[in-house]
Scaffold this motif. Structure first.
Motif, mmCIF file in Angstrom:
data_model
loop_
_atom_site.group_PDB
_atom_site.id
_atom_site.type_symbol
_atom_site.label_atom_id
_atom_site.label_comp_id
_atom_site.label_asym_id
_atom_site.label_seq_id
_atom_site.Cartn_x
_atom_site.Cartn_y
_atom_site.Cartn_z
ATOM 1 N N UNK A 76 0.854 -1.185 0.000
ATOM 2 C CA UNK A 76 0.000 0.000 0.000
ATOM 3 C C UNK A 76 0.889 1.233 0.000
ATOM 4 N N UNK A 77 0.457 2.307 -0.666
ATOM 5 C CA UNK A 77 1.215 3.536 -0.510
ATOM 6 C C UNK A 77 1.351 4.380 -1.740
ATOM 7 N N UNK B 204 -3.842 0.979 -3.218
ATOM 8 C CA UNK B 204 -4.378 0.300 -2.037
ATOM 9 C C UNK B 204 -3.815 -1.107 -1.834
ATOM 10 N N UNK B 205 -3.935 -1.582 -0.613
ATOM 11 C CA UNK B 205 -3.449 -2.889 -0.204
ATOM 12 C C UNK B 205 -3.118 -2.818 1.271
#
Lengths: 208, 208
Positions: A162-163, A189-190
Motif C-alpha cells: 500500500x502507498x 491500495x493494499x
C-alpha cells in the motif's frame, strides 16, 4: 450485554451482506471468495476492481498449500494475521525475515535493502513458497530480480503493498513480468491486512 | 536494482503526496498527523471524513504515553504493528489477551465473549491503558459496559473495528457515551492496520 452471535455466524451474515451490496456485479467464481474476504477485511468495495489474478492463481495456490508449501511475508503484521493453525495442519509454516537482526546487518554491509536480503533468504528455503507482500514495494522488486536471475520460482506472489511511492510501479511490474502466478491489488491500495486476508481466503477453502 | 530511497525519505515523500492530494482540505492541526498516517497506511482518503476525535484526544493520549501508559489490543495483528521499541522507551508495553487459552476457557465457562474476558483483564491492569480495538465490536461493547460499571477508565479508546455486523453500532455507542477520550472511525471501515497506525502516529510525535 449484547445478544451474542457466534463468530462464524457473524462472518456468514457479513458475507451475505457483502453479496447483497455487490448487487448485479458478477465475480469470477474462482476468485470470488478471495475478493469477498478482502472486502470483509477492509469494508472497501474498491477491491472488486483493484484485484488482478493471473490464470487460475487461486487454484494453483490452493494446490501448493495442500502440498505443504510455506508462506513468506514482508511484515510481522501479515505473519500475525495468517491462520497458522490451518497452515500447520497442511505441513506449512510462515517465515518473515525482515526484522531479523542479521538481515539488517547483511543489508547494510552489502549496500542492498533488507527486503532484498529477506527475499534472497526465502529463495534459499528448501520448499516452494507463497510470497505475501503487504508493505514493501522493494520486496516485489527483489522477487522480480531473483526470478529473472533464475533463483526463485514462487508458488504465488500476493503483491498488495500500500502507498504512494514506488507502490503502483512495483505491482505493475509483477503483472507485466508474469513470471509467477500472482494476485495483485492494482493502484495504491493494499496492506498487511489485505495480504493476510488473501492467504486466509485460500486456507479456509481447504479447511475450516 | 532500483534506485534506493531510505525508508524515512519514502515516508516524507508519501506524506508530501498525501498533503498535495488533500488540496484545499484543511485538517485540525491537533489531529492532522493521525489522519495522514491512517491515509498513509490505507491509501484511503475516506478517513479524512470518517475519523472522529473527542476533545484533545490526541494530546491526552500523548500525555498518557509520555507517562508510561500501556496499550491493550484486540488482535495479535495490532500488537505486531505497534512500534514497541518507542513504547518501551517510554515505559509502556502492549497487551493482547484475546488469544490466551485461559481467556477462551473462562469465556466458555461464564457464557460471555472472549472480548469481554480480555477487556476485564485489561481493566485489572495496574496502569492506565490505551485501548486499540481494530477488529472486535464486542471489545468496544465490553469497554462501555466496564466503564458504566465504574471498573475502567481508559486513557484513550481507539475504536476502529471494520465490518458489516454490529460494527457501526459499537463505534457510535463509544461516541455517544463519551465516557473516555476516543478516536473512532465512523462507518464500516477500520481494521488492525488502522488501529496500529493511530498508535504509531502518536508515538512518533513523541520520539522517532
Amino acid at each position: 450485554m449484547m445478544e451474542q452471535m457466534k463468530p462464524m455466524d457473524i462472518e456468514k451474515r457479513s458475507f451475505a451482506i457483502i453479496t447483497e451490496l455487490l448487487g448485479d456485479r458478477r465475480l469470477d467464481p474462482e476468485n470470488e471468495l478471495v475478493i469477498k474476504r478482502v472486502i470483509h477485511t477492509t469494508a472497501d468495495f474498491d477491491y472488486v476492481d483493484n484485484l488482478a489474478f493471473s490464470g487460475h492463481a487461486v487454484q494453483k495456490a490452493i494446490a501448493a498449500l495442500r502440498a505443504g508449501c510455506d508462506i513468506v511475508t514482508d511484515t510481522q503484521m501479515v505473519k500475525a494475521g495468517i491462520n497458522k493453525t490451518i497452515l500447520a495442519s497442511l505441513g506449512g509454516e510462515v517465515h518473515c525475515f525482515m526484522s531479523d537482526a542479521d538481515v539488517a546487518a547483511e543489508a547494510k554491509e552489502r549496500g542492498v535493502t533488507r527486503a532484498f536480503v529477506s527475499m534472497e533468504r526465502a529463495a534459499a528455503l528448501p520448499k516452494p513458497c507463497i510470497f505475501a507482500i503487504g508493505n514493501a514495494p522493494t520486496a516485489l522488486f527483489s522477487l522480480e530480480e531473483l526470478m529473472e536471475a533464475g533463483k526463485l520460482r514462487p508458488a504465488l506472489i500476493i503483491g498488495v503493498p500500500v502507498g504512494f511511492v514506488n507502490v503502483v510501479e512495483s505491482k505493475e511490474r509483477i503483472i507485466e513480468a508474469a513470471a509467477a502466478p500472482y494476485i495483485v491489488s492494482r493502484g495504491r491500495k493494499g496492506g498487511s491486512n489485505v495480504a493476510a486476508a488473501i492467504c486466509n481466503a485460500m486456507l479456509y477453502q481447504i479447511r475450516r
